[in-house]
Scaffold this active site. Structure first.
Site, PDB file in Angstrom:
ATOM      1  N   LYS A  82       0.791  -1.168   0.362  1.00  0.00           N
ATOM      2  CA  LYS A  82      -0.121   0.074   0.328  1.00  0.00           C
ATOM      3  C   LYS A  82       0.924   1.289  -0.202  1.00  0.00           C
ATOM      4  O   LYS A  82       1.888   0.884   0.830  1.00  0.00           O
ATOM      5  CB  LYS A  82      -0.246   0.190   1.431  1.00  0.00           C
ATOM      6  CG  LYS A  82      -2.243   1.337   1.454  1.00  0.00           C
ATOM      7  CD  LYS A  82      -3.207   0.934   2.706  1.00  0.00           C
ATOM      8  CE  LYS A  82      -4.023   1.886   2.424  1.00  0.00           C
ATOM      9  NZ  LYS A  82      -4.575   2.104   3.707  1.00  0.00           N
ATOM     10  N   SER A 157      -9.572   1.574   2.844  1.00  0.00           N
ATOM     11  CA  SER A 157      -8.798   2.569   1.407  1.00  0.00           C
ATOM     12  C   SER A 157      -7.699   1.467   1.088  1.00  0.00           C
ATOM     13  O   SER A 157      -7.166   2.246   0.056  1.00  0.00           O
ATOM     14  CB  SER A 157      -8.336   3.397   2.742  1.00  0.00           C
ATOM     15  OG  SER A 157      -7.441   3.071   3.666  1.00  0.00           O
ATOM     16  N   SER A 181      -9.900  -0.709   6.781  1.00  0.00           N
ATOM     17  CA  SER A 181      -9.336  -0.621   5.201  1.00  0.00           C
ATOM     18  C   SER A 181      -8.684  -1.875   5.380  1.00  0.00           C
ATOM     19  O   SER A 181      -8.128  -1.708   3.469  1.00  0.00           O
ATOM     20  CB  SER A 181      -8.503   0.411   4.975  1.00  0.00           C
ATOM     21  OG  SER A 181      -8.582   1.968   5.009  1.00  0.00           O
TER      22      SER A 181
HETATM   23  N1  GLN Z   1     -13.241   4.209   6.394  1.00  0.00           N
HETATM   24  C1  GLN Z   1     -12.247   4.338   7.094  1.00  0.00           C
HETATM   25  C2  GLN Z   1     -11.659   6.222   7.466  1.00  0.00           C
HETATM   26  O1  GLN Z   1     -12.080   6.599   6.459  1.00  0.00           O
HETATM   27  C3  GLN Z   1     -11.697   3.563   7.840  1.00  0.00           C
HETATM   28  C4  GLN Z   1     -10.533   4.036   7.049  1.00  0.00           C
HETATM   29  C5  GLN Z   1      -9.349   3.201   7.192  1.00  0.00           C
HETATM   30  O2  GLN Z   1      -9.261   2.067   7.302  1.00  0.00           O
HETATM   31  N2  GLN Z   1      -7.939   3.584   7.136  1.00  0.00           N
HETATM   32  O3  GLN Z   1     -11.183   6.498   8.755  1.00  0.00           O
END
Ligand code: GLN
Length: 483
Positions: A82, A157, A181
């Site tokens: 990532k 994400s 994410s």
């Molecule tokens: N969707 C969640 C957020 O926007 C989790 C994102 C993540 O785990 N990085 O914060």
């Protein structure tokens, strides 16, 4: 089941890769070519990667590993990373214009451990900017598409890391999980993703979003691959002050197709009630049947406090984000935008106005708001208290149960553009994943089946450091499906 982009060859597991290489030393090179063939054919549409290394560089790395007999436990696996995880000499953008040209001078601990265990970084994957989002549509560059249906999002994400693995454009990948994410995109693309216990995997070299929630974790096409990568990346790191001092077990021994104990698992009613798609529920219930056949006891319990976990998570995550992202000012970090005025503050303002996307700015503003004098007690402090209570409730719960089960996401993967238009709708995709981060627990998402040709993920979570049992239960589900 694999999406149409995969071939039998490109979808092989790490263990098979290791075995085949032992019989035929050229096998690895043929495998690399097969993966790059998939990339050539599908990457233009899917866009899992932000930066892809040329095949010649990857082959050089593999030759080196072979020459020095260092294929290790990863056996030359191609690892997609990532783009918020630092890679020495490879651009690390965080999916943001702010870091478009940033090339880290060092590797994250997870990455150096991968390299020292026979893994080769193949490229850096697309993501929601600074990991803020649930669909990968918040990337400053382009959205990544779902390999099962190009009209749908892959989740986020870590959407790029999920798609690279699901579409066989990599062997395994690393994602990061602050509120879901790793698990959400794993669920939406039909792969396995694990968010470790907070502190089990070093955060050194991970660009911070919500530091008290963030964890790096593995994603793979099968439970076993995820266990192998977890073995490699977990363990104490003196460079991360929140890293746990624990002896790491060999997680591979939990990946067996029989229950290692008479599991008692619980389903929290709040995680299977409001807003859950019927088609998702059907798969969830059939998964419970699979487990019941393996002598797993399933009980239902209530935990009303869960209703507060989404607002609690977003207050804490945004507060931490506003503080963590203050460093990107064009002076200390980030691409500087030259402003017309002479004052430093003009350059600072322009850098942050143009360098960050809408969602990141929204969160910095809200995070600053909840931390401001006079409001802090009502928002941040209250959220911190709820978090503490949640932690206590889970501690109590896991005195009685080995693990808990839920659908990873309440819905099937949304269509492109569908969730992103409404922040509240977008945030609620995480309803079942965020409580786990708030409490620092481990969780895994494993494919449970398909509805309308789309994958449905099952989440299993448990007390701190229960990764072994979670992998074992995930394996029971995995083999219950294929067998
Ligand atoms: N969707 C969640 C957020 O926007 C989790 C994102 C993540 O785990 N990085 O914060």
């Amino acid at each position: 089941m694999l999406p149409p982009q995969c071939t039998q060859f490109s979808s092989i597991s790490i263990k098979t890769l290791r075995e085949r290489v032992r019989e035929d030393s050229d096998f690895l090179f043929k495998y690399v070519e097969e993966v790059y063939r998939a990339i050539e054919r599908y990457e233009q549409r899917l866009r899992a990667y932000i930066t892809l290394r040329p095949i010649s560089e990857v082959i050089d790395d593999i030759e080196n590993l072979v020459k020095h007999g260092k294929l290790g436990p990863l056996g030359g696996a191609l690892v997609a990373v990532k783009d918020n995880i630092s890679t020495k000499g490879i651009r690390t953008t965080c999916g943001s214009k702010m870091l478009e040209n940033y090339v880290p001078p060092y590797d994250a601990t997870a990455v150096s451990r991968i390299k020292n265990s026979g893994g080769v970084v193949i490229g850096k994957t697309n993501m929601d900017e600074f990991a803020m989002g649930s669909t990968t549509e918040n990337s400053a560059f382009y959205p990544t598409l779902n390999p099962w249906d190009y009209g749908r999002v892959p989740g986020g994400s870590s959407g790029g890391s999920a798609v690279a693995v699901a579409a066989c454009e990599a062997t395994v990948s690393l994602g990061s999980d602050t509120g879901g994410s790793i698990r959400l995109p794993a669920a939406y693309t039909g792969i396995v993703g694990l968010k470790p216990t907070y502190g089990l995997v070093s955060r050194y070299g991970l660009v911070a979003y919500g530091s008290s929630l963030d964890q790096i974790g593995p994603m793979g096409r099968c439970v076993e691959d995820v266990a192998i990568v977890l073995n490699v990346i977990s363990g104490h790191d003196p460079r991360d002050s929140t890293s746990l001092r624990v002896n790491v077990e060999n997680f591979e021994k939990y990946v067996v197709d029989y229950p290692l104990k008479r599991y008692r698992v619980v389903v929290l009613e709040e995680m299977v009630s409001e807003g859950i798609d019927e088609k998702v529920m059907k798969i969830f219930n059939s998964t419970l049947d699979v487990l019941a056949k393996r002598d797993v006891t399933v009980e239902f319990r209530k935990m009303p406090l869960l209703h507060y976990s989404l607002p609690t998570y977003y207050i804490i995550a945004m507060a931490e984000a506003s503080s963590n992202l203050a460093r990107f000012d064009g002076l200390r970090y980030g691409t500087r935008s030259e402003a017309e005025g002479k004052l430093w503050v003009d350059a600072y303002r322009k850098t942050r106005m143009t360098g960050f996307g809408e969602e990141v700015k929204r969160r910095i503003l809200l995070g600053t708001y909840v931390l401001s004098e006079g409001l802090y007690e009502g928002y941040y402090l209250k959220a911190a208290k709820v978090r503490r209570l949640l932690h206590q409730e889970f501690t109590k719960l896991f005195r009685e149960y080995d693990a808990a089960l839920s659908p990873t996401s309440p819905t099937l993967p949304p269509r492109l553009g569908e969730a992103i238009v409404d922040p509240i709708k977008l945030y609620s995709l995480d309803i079942n994943t965020v409580p786990i981060n708030l409490a620092g627990l481990p969780a895994i998402s494993v494919p449970g089946g398909f509805a309308e040709g789309l994958p449905v993920g099952i989440q299993i979570f448990g007390p701190p450091l229960s990764e072994g049992f979670l992998l074992n239960i995930a394996k029971l589900i995995e083999s219950g499906r294929s067998g």
